[in-house]
Design a protein around this motif. Structure first.
Motif, mmCIF file in Angstrom:
data_model
loop_
_atom_site.group_PDB
_atom_site.id
_atom_site.type_symbol
_atom_site.label_atom_id
_atom_site.label_comp_id
_atom_site.label_asym_id
_atom_site.label_seq_id
_atom_site.Cartn_x
_atom_site.Cartn_y
_atom_site.Cartn_z
ATOM 1 N N ASP A 14 -1.461 -17.171 7.694
ATOM 2 C CA ASP A 14 -2.254 -16.859 8.882
ATOM 3 C C ASP A 14 -1.542 -15.852 9.778
ATOM 4 N N LYS A 15 -0.237 -15.906 9.783
ATOM 5 C CA LYS A 15 0.549 -15.011 10.622
ATOM 6 C C LYS A 15 0.834 -13.681 9.912
ATOM 7 N N PHE A 16 1.056 -13.759 8.620
ATOM 8 C CA PHE A 16 1.422 -12.566 7.844
ATOM 9 C C PHE A 16 0.517 -12.423 6.608
ATOM 10 N N PRO A 17 -0.750 -12.188 6.792
ATOM 11 C CA PRO A 17 -1.623 -12.005 5.633
ATOM 12 C C PRO A 17 -1.224 -10.770 4.843
ATOM 13 N N ILE A 18 -1.284 -10.898 3.532
ATOM 14 C CA ILE A 18 -0.872 -9.836 2.629
ATOM 15 C C ILE A 18 -2.006 -9.537 1.662
ATOM 16 N N SER A 19 -2.217 -8.265 1.403
ATOM 17 C CA SER A 19 -3.171 -7.869 0.368
ATOM 18 C C SER A 19 -2.431 -7.136 -0.737
ATOM 19 N N ARG A 20 -2.958 -7.255 -1.943
ATOM 20 C CA ARG A 20 -2.364 -6.553 -3.092
ATOM 21 C C ARG A 20 -3.513 -6.163 -4.013
ATOM 22 N N PRO A 21 -4.251 -5.140 -3.624
ATOM 23 C CA PRO A 21 -5.473 -4.802 -4.366
ATOM 24 C C PRO A 21 -5.228 -4.167 -5.731
ATOM 25 N N ASN A 22 -4.069 -3.563 -5.936
ATOM 26 C CA ASN A 22 -3.774 -2.958 -7.238
ATOM 27 C C ASN A 22 -2.259 -2.935 -7.447
ATOM 28 N N LEU A 23 -1.848 -2.312 -8.530
ATOM 29 C CA LEU A 23 -0.435 -2.379 -8.919
ATOM 30 C C LEU A 23 0.453 -1.378 -8.193
ATOM 31 N N THR A 24 -0.126 -0.579 -7.298
ATOM 32 C CA THR A 24 0.692 0.408 -6.593
ATOM 33 C C THR A 24 0.615 0.286 -5.077
ATOM 34 N N PHE A 25 -0.072 -0.711 -4.565
ATOM 35 C CA PHE A 25 -0.339 -0.744 -3.127
ATOM 36 C C PHE A 25 -0.336 -2.183 -2.610
ATOM 37 N N SER A 26 0.168 -2.332 -1.392
ATOM 38 C CA SER A 26 0.129 -3.627 -0.722
ATOM 39 C C SER A 26 0.098 -3.391 0.785
ATOM 40 N N THR A 27 -0.455 -4.346 1.500
ATOM 41 C CA THR A 27 -0.388 -4.309 2.958
ATOM 42 C C THR A 27 0.121 -5.640 3.481
ATOM 43 N N LEU A 28 0.825 -5.557 4.588
ATOM 44 C CA LEU A 28 1.278 -6.727 5.333
ATOM 45 C C LEU A 28 0.723 -6.598 6.738
#
Lengths: 110, 118
Positions: free
Chosen positions: B64-78
Motif C-alpha cells: 500500500d505504501k510502495f506499490p510496484i508495477s512490472r509490466p514487461n521484462l525491461t521496465f518497472s515503476t515504484l
C-alpha cells in the motif's frame, strides 16, 4: 538475523599509504560477500566479491569466517581511490537480496 | 552489464502526495530490485519485482505504501504513496548482471532518484 557492520564512517590516508576498510558480518548460513564502491557523481558499482578471489584496482578482500570479517585492503592508496565503499552480504543464493553496511567514506590525500 | 535509466533523478514533493519512479533497462531481465537509501543510512531492499507476478516485499515495507508495477521484462515503476518527510531518500533500481565462470551474479544499479518531502 544477518547484519553487516562497517565500523568506520570516515577514513583518511595519504597517497601511498596502506588502507584497510573494515567489514564484519553476522549470518548463520553460508555468506556471499561483496564490496561496492561509489565514486563522486557516479553510480554504485561492484568492486569485488569474495568468491572470485580477485584483485581489482589493487584492492583485495579475504573472507575470514572465524572472525566473520571481509576487510578491504590496498597496500598503496591512490587519490582516485577516494570514494564511498559499501560492504554487502547476500543471503544464500537469492539473487539481488543484499544487506549493505552503512559505508565508509575513504579520502586519500595527496 | 545492463544499462539502467531512472526517472526522475530528483524531485521535491509535498507531504501527502504520491510519486512514481520509473526504471528502464536496456535488456530483458527477470528480476528487478528496488532499494532505498535514507540520509546517512545504508541501502535497504524494499522489494523484488518479477514480471508477471506481484512484487515480493521485505519486512517493514508494504504494497500500500510502495506499490510496484512490472509490466514487461525491461521496465518497472515504484510509487511512494502518501509521502511524509521520513520518505525523503534516494530510491535505487537494480538488476542482476550476468555472472562470470564462478556462476555468481552481481547487481547493476541505476543512478537513483533523490526525493525530498517537505
Amino acid at each position: 538475523a544477518q547484519r553487516v557492520t562497517q565500523p568506520e564512517k570516515l577514513l583518511s590516508v595519504f597517497k601511498g599509504a596502506p588502507v584497510e576498510l573494515k567489514c564484519n558480518y553476522s549470518y548463520s548460513g553460508s555468506p556471499e560477500l561483496f564490496w561496492y564502491v561509489q565514486y563522486s557523481r557516479q553510480r554504485l558499482q561492484l568492486l569485488l566479491r569474495h568468491i572470485s578471489r580477485e584483485s581489482i584496482k589493487g584492492f583485495t578482500a579475504d573472507l575470514n569466517k572465524g572472525e566473520t570479517s571481509f576487510h578491504l585492503k590496498k597496500p598503496f592508496a591512490q587519490e582516485e581511490d577516494s570514494a564511498m565503499y559499501y560492504c554487502a552480504l547476500r543471503r544464500g543464493s537469492t539473487l539481488g537480496r543484499l544487506y549493505f553496511g552503512r559505508g565508509t567514506q575513504l579520502t586519500v590525500w595527496p | 552489464s545492463a544499462v539502467i535509466s531512472q526517472k526522475p533523478s530528483r524531485d521535491i514533493c509535498q507531504r501527502g502526495t504520491s510519486l512514481t519512479i520509473q526504471c528502464q533497462v536496456d535488456s530483458q531481465v527477470t528480476m528487478m530490485f528496488w532499494y532505498r537509501q535514507q540520509p546517512g543510512q545504508s541501502l535497504t531492499l524494499i522489494a523484488t519485482a518479477n514480471q508477471g507476478s506481484e512484487a515480493t516485499y521485505e519486512s517493514g515495507f508494504v504494497i500500500d505504501k510502495f506499490p510496484i508495477s512490472r509490466p514487461n521484462l525491461t521496465f518497472s515503476t515504484l510509487t511512494v504513496s502518501n509521502m511524509s518527510p521520513e520518505d525523503s531518500s534516494i530510491y535505487l533500481c537494480s538488476v542482476g548482471s550476468s555472472g562470470d565462470d564462478s556462476g555468481a551474479n552481481v547487481l547493476t544499479f541505476g543512478a537513483g532518484s533523490r526525493l525530498t518531502v517537505l
